[in-house]
Scaffold this motif. Sequence first.
Motif, short mmCIF file in Angstrom:
data_model
loop_
_atom_site.label_atom_id
_atom_site.label_comp_id
_atom_site.label_asym_id
_atom_site.label_seq_id
_atom_site.Cartn_x
_atom_site.Cartn_y
_atom_site.Cartn_z
N VAL A 1 0.82 -1.22 0.00
CA VAL A 1 0.00 0.00 0.00
C VAL A 1 0.85 1.26 0.00
CG1 VAL A 1 -1.76 1.25 1.30
CG2 VAL A 1 -1.89 -1.24 1.10
N GLY B 1 2.42 4.73 0.89
CA GLY B 1 1.91 5.93 1.56
C GLY B 1 0.41 6.07 1.37
N SER B 2 -0.11 7.29 1.66
CA SER B 2 -1.56 7.47 1.62
C SER B 2 -2.10 7.53 0.19
CB SER B 2 -1.94 8.74 2.39
OG SER B 2 -1.20 9.83 1.86
N SER B 3 -1.27 7.86 -0.76
CA SER B 3 -1.74 7.93 -2.14
C SER B 3 -1.84 6.54 -2.75
CB SER B 3 -0.78 8.78 -2.97
OG SER B 3 -1.03 8.58 -4.35
N VAL B 4 -2.90 6.32 -3.54
CA VAL B 4 -3.01 5.02 -4.21
C VAL B 4 -1.99 4.90 -5.34
CG1 VAL B 4 -5.44 4.67 -3.67
CG2 VAL B 4 -4.80 5.84 -5.78
N ASN C 1 0.70 2.47 -4.78
CA ASN C 1 0.35 1.05 -4.53
C ASN C 1 1.02 0.16 -5.56
OD1 ASN C 1 -1.36 2.21 -2.69
ND2 ASN C 1 -3.18 1.08 -3.33
N GLY D 1 4.97 0.77 4.03
CA GLY D 1 3.55 0.98 4.30
C GLY D 1 2.88 -0.35 4.59
N ASN E 1 -5.52 -6.06 6.08
CA ASN E 1 -4.26 -5.34 6.17
C ASN E 1 -3.33 -5.98 7.19
OD1 ASN E 1 -4.91 -3.37 4.31
ND2 ASN E 1 -5.75 -1.97 5.84
#
Length: 378
Positions: free
Chosen positions: A82, A84-87, A90, A116, A129
């Motif tokens: 995953v 960081g927070s941005s897809v 991914n 992540g 997760n």
Amino acid sequence: MHVFKRSTTPLLRRGLLVLLGLLAITAPVAAAATGPGGTEVPGQPVISSISCALQPAGSCAPGQLLTITGSNLQSTQQVTFVGGSSVRDNVVVKIAAKAAKPTSVQVTVPSRAVSGLVRISGSIGNPANSPQPLKIVAGLPATDDASGSKKLIAGGKRQATFKYTVSAAVVSGAQVEAVRGTDGKVVRSWPLVHSGEGEVVWDGFVGKEPATSGTYLLRLNPLAAAAAKVKAGSDTQFEMLEGFFPIRGPHALASSPGQLFGGGRGHQGTDNFAACGTPLAAWTSGVVQYNAYQGAAGNYIVVQRADGQSYAYMHMRERASAKVGSKVFAGQQLGRVGDTGDAQGCHLHFELWTAPGWYKGGTPYDSLPLMKRLDKLS
Ligand SMILES: [Zn+2]
């Protein structure tokens, strides 16, 4: 997300959104239900830990084999790093069915993965997760084979090659290691050379025996990594096969009493049937000890391994091309299945002998267990 197909009607779309909303609401409840002593939703996958061999828990280098442990993992179809927070960071890796077991999933960490959470998803249950983020550390470069499925044969012509450049002072204990992926055991090691370019070529043998089949890594140990860098194109992760299945075509392994080892007539090998002319490959490396014709054996070849054990193929259609005294590699063609000598039907009569070898003081032993193992691999 690819939940919505082009043909989805707005009404269905709204229904799905409501459903997703419900899932979002129920998710924390489901998570709480999987806590200690809680009742687990049947089939729902849960990750309990993530680890890489020879790395501190929760960290892994690109190219290494990550083991995800937990429960209900057998239906896992993909692993998402995953990041960081941005897809956009991914990285999704598809999982082969055999890499997913009820309590573990193994995946090679891709080169683009960033630190992540690790998420699994599959055909049963909701995505799950990892409890903690995976820390991506510098280490082995990613293998040049994106699938991570490069296959080498112990004793094969193509050997595992690992190249590095030493740019700092080398301390005692700095070494290149061959590491078995299943348990992180160092099976071979080579001291680092003291300056400049170095190279390790591993033939897949541990001592005089072929390594057990499985995933292996070649890597610098931490003392070596402080002084050297791995060069691109090195074999850093690969499948090493114990040997090569001899009959290179459709076949039937020995099964009836007369085809098996031993029996009433002191049969010293196993009789494995295949069409006349099917190529025969050396199952492992060695030196040709005999290449001859004999009334009972027909055209036969005997290869002696480095440890003194030997193996024999009999009833070959023609004489083998490899000369006595020459080295053969695992996988190298030695001849073809035939029915020369005292044979009814084309078959490979395959003998294994303990050291010091075939009619040199060794003892024949049953070749069927090896044939079965190799048949599954190659
Ligand atoms: Zn036989």
